[in-house]
Design a protein around this motif. Structure first.
Motif, short mmCIF file in Angstrom:
data_model
loop_
_atom_site.label_atom_id
_atom_site.label_comp_id
_atom_site.label_asym_id
_atom_site.label_seq_id
_atom_site.Cartn_x
_atom_site.Cartn_y
_atom_site.Cartn_z
N UNK A 118 -4.67 49.83 -3.17
CA UNK A 118 -4.40 50.78 -2.07
C UNK A 118 -4.70 50.19 -0.69
N UNK A 119 -3.97 49.16 -0.33
CA UNK A 119 -4.19 48.51 0.96
C UNK A 119 -2.87 48.04 1.52
N UNK A 120 -2.85 47.83 2.83
CA UNK A 120 -1.64 47.28 3.45
C UNK A 120 -2.06 46.38 4.61
N UNK A 121 -1.19 45.44 4.90
CA UNK A 121 -1.40 44.53 6.02
C UNK A 121 -0.23 44.73 6.98
N UNK A 122 -0.54 45.01 8.25
CA UNK A 122 0.48 45.29 9.25
C UNK A 122 0.57 44.12 10.21
N UNK A 123 1.78 43.59 10.38
CA UNK A 123 2.04 42.47 11.27
C UNK A 123 3.13 42.84 12.26
N UNK A 124 3.05 42.33 13.48
CA UNK A 124 4.09 42.61 14.47
C UNK A 124 3.62 42.21 15.86
N UNK A 125 4.57 41.89 16.70
CA UNK A 125 4.24 41.53 18.08
C UNK A 125 3.70 42.74 18.83
N UNK A 126 2.93 42.52 19.89
CA UNK A 126 2.37 43.65 20.65
C UNK A 126 3.47 44.51 21.28
N UNK A 127 3.20 45.81 21.33
CA UNK A 127 4.09 46.75 22.00
C UNK A 127 5.22 47.29 21.16
N UNK A 128 5.25 46.96 19.86
CA UNK A 128 6.35 47.41 19.01
C UNK A 128 5.96 48.56 18.09
N UNK A 129 4.70 49.03 18.15
CA UNK A 129 4.35 50.24 17.42
C UNK A 129 3.49 50.06 16.19
N UNK A 130 2.74 48.95 16.09
CA UNK A 130 1.88 48.79 14.92
C UNK A 130 0.86 49.92 14.82
N UNK A 131 0.20 50.21 15.93
CA UNK A 131 -0.80 51.28 15.91
C UNK A 131 -0.15 52.64 15.66
N UNK A 132 1.08 52.81 16.11
CA UNK A 132 1.77 54.09 15.91
C UNK A 132 2.00 54.37 14.43
N UNK A 425 -5.30 33.91 4.45
CA UNK A 425 -3.95 34.13 3.90
C UNK A 425 -4.00 35.04 2.68
N UNK A 426 -5.11 34.98 1.95
CA UNK A 426 -5.27 35.85 0.79
C UNK A 426 -5.35 37.31 1.16
N UNK A 427 -5.75 37.63 2.41
CA UNK A 427 -5.74 39.03 2.84
C UNK A 427 -4.34 39.61 2.74
N UNK A 428 -3.35 38.83 3.14
CA UNK A 428 -1.96 39.29 3.10
C UNK A 428 -1.45 39.31 1.66
N UNK A 429 -1.74 38.25 0.91
CA UNK A 429 -1.26 38.16 -0.47
C UNK A 429 -1.85 39.26 -1.35
N UNK A 430 -3.09 39.63 -1.07
CA UNK A 430 -3.79 40.60 -1.91
C UNK A 430 -3.46 42.04 -1.54
#
Length: 542
Positions: A118-132, A425-430
């Motif tokens: 039950x986890x997710x990793x959020x990636x994205x450039x600033x200002x595109x809505x990651x926090x949203x 990198x394991x944070x993303x893979x896991x």
């Protein structure tokens, strides 16, 4: 028969054949005219063709409705099954087929069984809505009975949301609030309740967990202060000093009490320091450790934020956010220390809640923990990746859903050692799912090395990171093409592209007469800057 007679016969025969063919042609033309007049003319797919006859050049999209199979079974064969899961928090519409996309790590793990963690990793450039997108999931999960916990808000992005949900806002910063890293929190009280109920083993586990958490946090602060982890001997001395405080100190100790114990050098500490009965040798062994603790207590690079009693203890029965937005971005070490301290305190509270629920002393509570700006803590010093890795591994056993947020994979690859880079990198893979916004093309090799993405999915994410265009009519920039657009990826399955759409309530949340714009993170830029403007009516500068 003469030659002239035969020629005349051929001429007559050809004439008769020609007249017969002409008669047949006329008959067919007559039949076509009769059939045309008898046939009812109908318009084509786009209406009557021709000028001024109402031809539709643009065909409007047909209206669509969503319902259960019980409701639409009578409309067969016009019903089409949904192509995306309908379990979880509604995020928005599928970019390809317009269907509703519902997603969050807890619902997909607990109810839909789509992910194993039950986890997710959020990636994205600033200002595109990651926090949203994280705020949307936190809001929806709060409606499902899950408690959102934001362990360190640097901007702040979540303070207004937690306040609107009736949660607890804990402010930390220089002169604003303190977080005692030696405070066991509610562990002592929980252990007492467990012993009274006959759960002696569980009470010991809670106390041991609190001790380990405090030890880890002190070591993390020393790591950040020195940019290197403590030695094995120093770790042992810290462990024994904390146990000595638990046995002899009255009340909740602070870092100054820990420093005093190490300076006094009781027999328990001198034994593990291996001073061989020589006080001078003991002082030499503990000199570096003493100097580092003096820096933490006396207001060194990390200030005094961790050296005093906690000003606002965290509760475990409602939403919580640690507001550390007052810390300057240039003070990276203090930001990293604050994030780690918040994470340690937050997971300590979650462990207490889990232990009490397992014993049947309190109702079961699930938490949605948000770890934003993960890269700041990872870059704080050598050994920090191991401490973050230990925090994030047991989320399934603790009944915790987790969202880790960073900008790019390059943030994780920028660590000093190869060992730390592989662990990060394991944070993303896991992670159970990876949610990606707009990313530059240079990120694709790093990203695909952790999670498989097709070439079409990579092109989609690269297109989302393009800058906004200029609107000459309004004189302003229009929204970037990738704002609110994300690709939800689970393992090797095809990604789900979704456009996150905000509701009117999310844009302006009115509570107790106060309007909270929970998804506006640029409030400081809404008012025009004023420098020495003259108020002509009053004759004074404003």
């Amino acid at each position: 028969m003469t030659r002239e007679t035969r020629a005349q016969e051929r001429h007559v025969r050809r004439r008769v054949e020609k007249e017969a063919a002409l008669a047949k042609r006329r008959q067919r033309q007559l039949e076509r005219v009769i059939a045309r007049e008898a046939r009812v003319e109908r318009p084509g797919p786009r209406g009557w063709m021709g000028r001024a006859r109402g031809q539709a050049v643009y065909v409007q999209e047909a209206a669509e409705w969503r319902a259960t199979t019980v409701q639409v079974c009578g409309l067969w064969p016009f019903a089409v099954g949904a192509g995306t899961p309908m379990i979880g928090v509604p995020l928005g519409r599928h970019l390809m087929n317009g269907s509703t996309v519902c997603c969050d790590p807890i619902s997909w793990f607990q109810r839909a069984k789509l992910i194993s963690n039950p986890s997710m990793f959020v990636l994205g450039k600033p200002g595109l809505g990651k926090s949203t997108v994280v705020r949307r999931m936190a809001t929806g999960l709060a409606g499902y009975g899950v408690i959102p916990v934001v362990l360190g808000d640097l901007k702040p992005d979540y303070v207004d949301l937690i306040r609107a949900l009736g949660g607890q806002v804990i402010t930390l910063g220089r002169g604003r609030g303190y977080l005692n890293v030696l405070d066991p929190g509610e562990a002592t009280e929980a252990a007492m309740r467990l012993r009274e109920a006959g759960f002696e083993k569980e009470a010991g586990q809670v106390i041991a967990d609190a001790h380990s958490r405090r030890h880890t946090m002190v070591s993390a602060l020393l790591t950040i202060s020195r940019s290197a982890p403590p030695t094995d001997r120093e770790e042992t001395i810290l462990d024994r000093a904390l146990k000595y405080l638990d046995a002899h100190h009255v009340g909740v100790p602070v870092l100054a009490d820990l420093l005093e114990v190490i300076q006094q050098g009781p027999a328990e500490l001198r034994e593990v320091a291996l001073d061989r009965g020589d006080e001078t040798r003991y002082k030499a062994i503990t000199e570096d450790l003493e100097a580092s603790l003096i820096g933490l207590v006396g207001g060194g690079r990390l200030g005094e934020m961790f050296s005093k009693q906690t000003t606002n203890p965290m509760v475990r029965d409602r939403a919580v956010v640690y507001d550390v937005s007052s810390l300057d971005d240039s003070d990276t070490d203090l930001q990293a220390a604050a994030l780690l301290a918040c994470w340690s305190a937050g997971f300590g509270t979650v462990n207490v809640a889990t232990a009490l629920a397992d014993a049947g002393l309190e109702p079961r509570r699930h938490y949605f923990v948000v770890l934003d700006e993960l890269w700041r803590a990872l870059r704080a010093g050598r050994g920090m990746v191991d401490r973050v890795d230990a925090l994030t591994r047991l989320n399934r056993q603790r009944g915790v859903g987790m969202a880790m947020v960073s900008h790019t994979m390059s943030d994780l690859e920028a660590l000093a050692s190869e060992e730390d880079r592989m662990k990060a990198k394991g944070f993303v893979e896991r992670s159970g799912m990876v949610v990606c916004g707009g990313l530059p093309s240079a990120e694709m090799p790093l990203l695909t090395s952790a999670v498989p993405f097709s070439s079409a999915e990579q092109q989609l994410m690269v297109g989302w990171q393009d800058p906004p265009e200029w609107d000459p009519a309004s004189g302003r920039e229009i929204a970037p093409p990738g704002r609110g657009k994300f690709l939800i990826k689970v393992g090797g399955r095809p990604g789900i592209p979704v456009n996150v759409e905000l509701t009117a309530v999310e844009r302006e949340w009115v509570t107790e007469g106060t309007t909270l714009r929970v998804n506006n993170t640029n409030t400081l830029w809404e008012e025009q800057s004023r420098v020495g403007l003259l108020d002509r009516a009053e004759g004074a500068a404003v």
